[in-house]
Scaffold this active site. Structure first.
Site, PDB file in Angstrom:
ATOM      1  CB  SER A 180      -0.951  -0.026   1.196  1.00  0.00           C
ATOM      2  OG  SER A 180      -1.905   1.008   1.105  1.00  0.00           O
ATOM      3  CG  ASP A 278      -5.730  -1.478  -4.758  1.00  0.00           C
ATOM      4  OD1 ASP A 278      -4.825  -2.180  -4.302  1.00  0.00           O
ATOM      5  OD2 ASP A 278      -6.184  -0.469  -4.177  1.00  0.00           O
ATOM      6  CG  HIS A 346      -5.251  -2.180  -0.518  1.00  0.00           C
ATOM      7  ND1 HIS A 346      -4.706  -1.537  -1.613  1.00  0.00           N
ATOM      8  CD2 HIS A 346      -4.732  -1.561   0.576  1.00  0.00           C
ATOM      9  CE1 HIS A 346      -3.916  -0.561  -1.189  1.00  0.00           C
ATOM     10  NE2 HIS A 346      -3.902  -0.559   0.134  1.00  0.00           N
TER      11      HIS A 346
END
Length: 400
Positions: A180, A278, A346
């Site tokens: 991330s 995502d 994610h």
């Protein structure tokens, strides 16, 4: 029988065997790793948002992996204005004093060969995230009483300097990774990382869920572009963006925070692990709250199976935007790797269920861990792209 009767040689062998057994991870055992605070970080001006010292967690490698290093940037979003950064400074995202002092190491950080076959015996490091700008800022804000330290770049440097004498400086192999906001940090620091390591070391980089797109939302607004522009300005990131990219984008240098603009300037071998759908980019880039004030996407966000045909069409546009941004990398990067699947996810490298486990996501019967390992060790050149949602039947550990 008295073991002393076997003599000193036998006892020495027995001692070595016992020590070896103690060093082996137990199957299914939970691995928790203690925090190491960088005590001399202040000497290079490295502080978390609240002024606390940066930190990391290191689990030592063993056996054939003792000379290899894997560094994983922690993720956790960003703060792009003073108000949000002041709030963040009061949480574990802005202060090591408020963080857990022990961290679970799973997925790519596991020390179990059956759960992490290619990197289990490497030195594995988790870099704690406390600056709010993907380890990329270098500024200071004074609000009268409590200053805000935007020192992500210095945090990165201080941790590296602390690790070099611990063996990183003589690494044989190294992988810089992140998830991330940490995946974005990998793009920002990949080239710099190679400069710290021996010239003959094999150095590569991996971004997990860090390929944030410069795209328009459903309201035809560049929401993410505006967010990142404010982030770059507030935290003084411009000098730490890829200098070749900013030189070529002199009119809009802050766009170089987006990986799609900076990727072609990264020479170090790079692997991009990302979902084409995502969920962070779905919820904040394609359909941010500001573009869905009536909540028409509420049920679709909770469950893609509840999306209308028009919403699915717009989600397919998100996938198309990602594949378009990766087209040149796919076609021309001989050293690059990709795993772009169609699970609504994610971050997939730190979770055991998605990294390497029974039922974890696959493309062409290949797991994420197997694909990354094959790429890193040059077993085969891999650029895997999944078919479009809802064709993938291996996403059952994630949103259906």
């Amino acid at each position: 029988m008295n073991p002393a009767g076997f003599g000193a040689p036998f006892l020495a062998v027995l001692f070595l065997l016992a020590a070896a057994l103690r060093s082996l991870p137990l199957a299914g055992a939970r691995l928790q790793v203690a925090m190491t605070v960088v005590r001399n970080a202040s000497s290079v001006g490295a502080f978390c948002l609240d002024g606390s010292l940066p930190a990391y967690h290191l689990d030592r490698g063993f056996g054939a992996g003792a000379g290899n290093w894997l560094l994983q940037f922690e993720g956790g979003g960003w703060c792009n204005d003073v108000e949000s950064c002041l709030e963040r400074a009061k949480t574990r995202r802005g202060s090591t004093q408020l963080m857990n002092k022990w961290e679970d190491f799973n997925g790519i950080l596991s020390n179990n060969a059956s759960l992490n076959p290619d990197f289990y015996n490497w030195n594995r490091v988790k870099l704690r995230y406390c600056d709010g700008a993907s380890f990329g800022g270098d500024a200071l804000f004074h609000n009268g009483t409590s200053p805000l330290y935007f020192k992500g770049q210095k945090i990165w440097e201080s941790i590296i300097l602390d690790l070099l004498p611990k063996g990183l400086g003589t690494a044989n192999k190294a992988l810089l990774s992140g998830c991330s906001a940490g995946g974005l940090a990998t793009f920002l620091h990949c080239e710099d990382f190679t400069n710290y390591l021996p010239r003959d070391a094999t150095v590569k980089c991996l971004s997990d869920a860090g390929f944030f797109l410069d795209l328009q939302d459903i309201g035809s607004t560049h929401t993410m572009r505006g967010f990142f522009k404010d982030l770059v300005a507030l935290q003084g990131m411009n000098p730490n963006l890829n200098e070749n990219c900013t030189a070529a984008s002199s009119n809009l240098p802050d766009l170089c925070i987006f990986p799609q603009h900076a990727l072609k300037y990264i020479a170090t071998p790079f692997f991009i692990l990302n979902s084409a759908y995502d969920v962070y980019q779905f919820h904040h880039g394609l359909v941010p709250p500001s573009a869905d004030i009536h909540g028409r996407w509420k049920h679709c966000k909770m469950n893609p199976a509840a999306c209308s045909k028009q919403q699915i069409q717009q989600l397919q546009g998100l996938r198309s935007s990602m594949l378009s941004a990766l087209k040149l990398f796919y076609q021309y990067s001989s050293k690059g790797g990709m795993f772009i699947n169609s699970c609504f996810a994610h971050c997939q490298s730190e979770s055991q269920n998605t990294w390497f486990a029974k039922g974890s996501p696959t493309i062409d019967n290949k797991t994420i861990a197997g694909t990354v390992g094959d790429w890193y060790f040059n077993r085969r050149n891999i650029k895997e792209i999944d078919c479009a949602y809802p064709c993938d039947s291996t996403c059952h550990n994630l949103i259906p």
